[in-house]
Design a protein around this motif. Structure first.
Motif, PDB file in Angstrom:
ATOM      1  N   SER A   1      -4.189  -1.438  -3.069  1.00 39.29           N
ATOM      2  CA  SER A   1      -5.210  -1.448  -2.037  1.00 39.29           C
ATOM      3  C   SER A   1      -5.971  -2.764  -2.060  1.00 39.29           C
ATOM      4  O   SER A   1      -6.212  -3.327  -3.128  1.00 39.29           O
TER       5      SER A   1
ATOM      6  N   PRO B   1       0.816  -1.226   0.000  1.00 36.33           N
ATOM      7  CA  PRO B   1       0.000   0.000   0.000  1.00 36.33           C
ATOM      8  C   PRO B   1       0.849   1.275   0.000  1.00 36.33           C
ATOM      9  O   PRO B   1       0.455   2.266  -0.616  1.00 36.33           O
TER      10      PRO B   1
ATOM     11  N   THR C   1       1.709   3.190  -3.216  1.00 38.66           N
ATOM     12  CA  THR C   1       0.703   3.996  -3.902  1.00 38.66           C
ATOM     13  C   THR C   1       1.229   5.405  -4.141  1.00 38.66           C
ATOM     14  O   THR C   1       1.662   6.087  -3.213  1.00 38.66           O
TER      15      THR C   1
END
Length: 121
Positions: free
Chosen positions: A120, A87, A90
């Motif tokens: 995600s 994550p 990102t």
């Protein structure tokens, strides 16, 4: 007009892989160091990886062993293979290149428009 165009971003789950591409086009005589940078929301743009014409690479510690930069000089293209995405990866990923447009002139830095990578579950 020199352009750097990225592709390959998208929405993936943690642990997935993505491959980004960046192709340089337009009038130039020399494509020097190329690289990938990224910028997450609210953060500064940071180096991800760079590669020289000869293939020497440098990867940020945060991606070392998971991301791999490569280059096809014949196609004026670089790639970023991103494995085991997290994550925290990102961000908008930008292509960067040092390009000489004409012999005898100084080279300068160019940026692509960026491609979004979202990790995600």
């Amino acid at each position: 007009q020199v352009q750097l165009v990225e592709s390959g971003g998208g929405l993936v789950q943690p642990g997935d892989a993505l491959r980004l591409s960046c192709i340089a086009s337009g009038g130039f005589v020399q494509l020097n160091v190329m690289g990938w940078y990224r910028q997450a929301p609210g953060k500064q743009r940071e180096l991800v990886a760079t590669i020289t014409r000869g293939g020497n690479t440098n990867h940020a510690a945060s991606v070392a062993g998971r991301f791999f930069i490569s280059r096809d000089n014949a196609e004026n293209t670089i790639f970023l293979q991103m494995n085991n995405l997290k994550p925290e990866d990102t961000a908008v990923y930008y292509c960067n290149a040092d390009i000489r447009r004409l012999w005898g002139r100084d080279s300068r830095e160019y940026w692509g428009q960026g491609t979004q990578v979202t990790v995600s579950s």
